[in-house]
Write a protein that holds these residues in place. Sequence first.
Motif, PDB file in Angstrom:
ATOM      1  N   LEU A  98      48.259  36.236  41.170  1.00 41.04           N
ATOM      2  CA  LEU A  98      46.923  36.415  41.212  1.00 41.04           C
ATOM      3  C   LEU A  98      46.474  36.889  39.872  1.00 41.04           C
ATOM      4  N   VAL A  99      45.650  35.980  39.297  1.00 36.87           N
ATOM      5  CA  VAL A  99      45.038  36.301  37.853  1.00 36.87           C
ATOM      6  C   VAL A  99      43.666  36.828  37.886  1.00 36.87           C
ATOM      7  N   PHE A 100      43.547  37.854  37.197  1.00 39.72           N
ATOM      8  CA  PHE A 100      42.131  38.380  37.332  1.00 39.72           C
ATOM      9  C   PHE A 100      41.731  38.822  35.743  1.00 39.72           C
ATOM     10  N   ASP A 101      40.474  38.869  35.530  1.00 42.15           N
ATOM     11  CA  ASP A 101      39.902  39.435  33.878  1.00 42.15           C
ATOM     12  C   ASP A 101      40.134  40.838  33.915  1.00 42.15           C
ATOM     13  N   VAL A 102      41.021  41.393  33.004  1.00 43.28           N
ATOM     14  CA  VAL A 102      41.050  43.032  33.467  1.00 43.28           C
ATOM     15  C   VAL A 102      39.851  43.672  32.595  1.00 43.28           C
ATOM     16  N   SER A 103      39.190  42.736  31.711  1.00 47.59           N
ATOM     17  CA  SER A 103      37.965  43.226  31.036  1.00 47.59           C
ATOM     18  C   SER A 103      36.731  43.455  31.942  1.00 47.59           C
ATOM     19  N   GLU A 104      36.783  42.838  33.254  1.00 43.43           N
ATOM     20  CA  GLU A 104      35.833  42.777  34.092  1.00 43.43           C
ATOM     21  C   GLU A 104      36.270  43.593  35.434  1.00 43.43           C
ATOM     22  N   PRO A 105      35.334  44.118  36.075  1.00 42.42           N
ATOM     23  CA  PRO A 105      35.596  44.788  37.256  1.00 42.42           C
ATOM     24  C   PRO A 105      36.169  43.974  38.281  1.00 42.42           C
ATOM     25  N   ILE A 106      37.199  44.535  39.070  1.00 41.64           N
ATOM     26  CA  ILE A 106      37.769  43.952  40.324  1.00 41.64           C
ATOM     27  C   ILE A 106      36.734  43.803  41.290  1.00 41.64           C
ATOM     28  N   THR A 107      36.621  42.860  42.081  1.00 36.66           N
ATOM     29  CA  THR A 107      35.530  42.502  42.973  1.00 36.66           C
ATOM     30  C   THR A 107      35.917  42.314  44.371  1.00 36.66           C
ATOM     31  N   ARG A 108      35.140  42.201  45.377  1.00 34.62           N
ATOM     32  CA  ARG A 108      35.435  41.887  46.601  1.00 34.62           C
ATOM     33  C   ARG A 108      36.189  40.700  46.996  1.00 34.62           C
ATOM     34  N   GLN A 109      35.803  39.746  45.976  1.00 36.13           N
ATOM     35  CA  GLN A 109      36.349  38.393  45.884  1.00 36.13           C
ATOM     36  C   GLN A 109      37.680  38.453  45.603  1.00 36.13           C
ATOM     37  N   ASP A 110      38.089  39.328  44.338  1.00 37.21           N
ATOM     38  CA  ASP A 110      39.547  39.561  44.157  1.00 37.21           C
ATOM     39  C   ASP A 110      40.182  39.990  45.516  1.00 37.21           C
ATOM     40  N   ALA A 111      39.842  41.071  46.056  1.00 35.47           N
ATOM     41  CA  ALA A 111      40.492  41.549  47.308  1.00 35.47           C
ATOM     42  C   ALA A 111      40.377  40.504  48.340  1.00 35.47           C
ATOM     43  N   SER A 112      39.662  39.917  48.559  1.00 45.66           N
ATOM     44  CA  SER A 112      39.820  38.683  49.649  1.00 45.66           C
ATOM     45  C   SER A 112      40.746  37.738  49.436  1.00 45.66           C
ATOM     46  N   ILE A 113      40.950  37.406  48.051  1.00 50.59           N
ATOM     47  CA  ILE A 113      42.099  36.291  47.670  1.00 50.59           C
ATOM     48  C   ILE A 113      43.464  37.100  48.012  1.00 50.59           C
ATOM     49  N   VAL A 114      43.480  38.481  47.401  1.00 49.51           N
ATOM     50  CA  VAL A 114      44.691  39.006  48.019  1.00 49.51           C
ATOM     51  C   VAL A 114      45.068  39.371  49.389  1.00 49.51           C
ATOM     52  N   GLY A 115      43.862  39.488  50.369  1.00 50.14           N
ATOM     53  CA  GLY A 115      44.096  39.330  51.617  1.00 50.14           C
ATOM     54  C   GLY A 115      44.505  37.755  52.096  1.00 50.14           C
ATOM     55  N   ASP A 116      44.099  36.670  51.548  1.00 48.88           N
ATOM     56  CA  ASP A 116      44.515  35.512  51.982  1.00 48.88           C
ATOM     57  C   ASP A 116      46.050  35.153  51.517  1.00 48.88           C
ATOM     58  N   ILE A 117      46.611  35.984  50.437  1.00 42.71           N
ATOM     59  CA  ILE A 117      48.060  35.838  49.935  1.00 42.71           C
ATOM     60  C   ILE A 117      48.738  36.296  51.028  1.00 42.71           C
ATOM     61  N   ILE A 118      48.314  37.739  51.194  1.00 41.84           N
ATOM     62  CA  ILE A 118      49.137  38.445  52.161  1.00 41.84           C
ATOM     63  C   ILE A 118      48.929  38.107  53.691  1.00 41.84           C
ATOM     64  N   GLU A 119      48.189  37.507  54.074  1.00 39.93           N
ATOM     65  CA  GLU A 119      48.017  36.993  55.421  1.00 39.93           C
ATOM     66  C   GLU A 119      49.020  35.681  55.596  1.00 39.93           C
ATOM     67  N   ARG A 120      49.310  34.978  54.597  1.00 41.08           N
ATOM     68  CA  ARG A 120      49.952  33.738  54.517  1.00 41.08           C
ATOM     69  C   ARG A 120      51.462  34.343  54.013  1.00 41.08           C
ATOM     70  N   HIS A 121      52.100  35.443  54.153  1.00 37.85           N
ATOM     71  CA  HIS A 121      53.276  36.032  53.955  1.00 37.85           C
ATOM     72  C   HIS A 121      53.830  35.558  52.637  1.00 37.85           C
ATOM     73  N   LYS A 122      52.894  35.453  51.571  1.00 35.96           N
ATOM     74  CA  LYS A 122      53.421  35.236  50.167  1.00 35.96           C
ATOM     75  C   LYS A 122      53.730  36.213  49.395  1.00 35.96           C
ATOM     76  N   SER A 123      54.765  36.221  48.278  1.00 43.37           N
ATOM     77  CA  SER A 123      54.925  37.298  47.681  1.00 43.37           C
ATOM     78  C   SER A 123      54.035  37.332  46.451  1.00 43.37           C
ATOM     79  N   LEU A 124      53.546  38.625  45.903  1.00 43.90           N
ATOM     80  CA  LEU A 124      52.471  38.612  44.860  1.00 43.90           C
ATOM     81  C   LEU A 124      52.761  39.349  43.869  1.00 43.90           C
ATOM     82  N   ILE A 125      52.106  38.598  42.775  1.00 44.93           N
ATOM     83  CA  ILE A 125      52.219  39.356  41.519  1.00 44.93           C
ATOM     84  C   ILE A 125      50.746  39.429  40.817  1.00 44.93           C
ATOM     85  N   LEU A 126      50.380  40.791  40.599  1.00 43.42           N
ATOM     86  CA  LEU A 126      49.114  40.863  39.974  1.00 43.42           C
ATOM     87  C   LEU A 126      49.167  40.659  38.548  1.00 43.42           C
TER      88      LEU A 126
END
Length: 256
Positions: A98-126
């Motif tokens: 999951l790639v995000f721009d660290v110079s910008e605030p983390i948004t609900r959208q980022d959190a939503s994508i994390v939710g999609d990843i976890i829901e599908r039982h995928k390993s995650l690297i931020l």
Amino acid sequence: KIIIEDRSDEIKVCIIGKPNVGKSSLLNAILGYERVIVSPEAHTTREPQDTLVTWGDKKIRFIDTAGISRQGHKGDGLQTLGIGKSLHVLDKADIALLVFDVSEPITRQDASIVGDIIERHKSLILIANKWDKIETKDTKKWTQDIYHKLPFASWAPLQFLSAKTGLKVNKIMDLVTTIYEARQIKISDSQLQKFLMKIVKIHLPAKAKGVKAPRIYEFTQVHVNPPMFNIRIGSKDTLHFSYVRFMENRLREKYG
């Protein structure tokens, strides 16, 4: 004659995130050459790009996907198609970056994508990209802040890097191989029984509803890649979801 390519020995890695956070730049940095088009304009990447990389004795298939945006669902057909393909690629992956721009605030959208990843039982690297833009590089403070905003992913490894300068990009390959190996872990029934006895002493199982406290009769592993576990309780018992989360967290701490 139809030839079906065997990809069972490949580690499948999906690069995912909002538009314009540097996903294509990250893939280019990993590969060391311009494999995909990089543009400051959002939604440039329409088609997922497959690239096979050999790292040591491992084959890693990287898939760069179109950016996901809430507005994209209402946008033109190509954008909507790109978002659909991103999620379809995620379904086929073992590991999601999951790639995000660290110079910008983390948004609900980022959190939503994390939710999609976890829901599908995928390993995650931020992947905290564009680290070169940050003046005060206090990784401890930044780590605490990111995990605070993504508390349900505080177990996921976090890598600060700059796809633009190549800073720390090589760390991703080691993380990917380590995590893939962890996905293959098989814990014996006897080890899990000892594990269960220990955590029940720390924290008794909590009921979801009713008056009877639940009892866990059996705890076994039923699958690898990803590891999945089966909890057997009494036919009239209920187990609160927070206790299942507690068990997950203790498993991660002990077995990686």
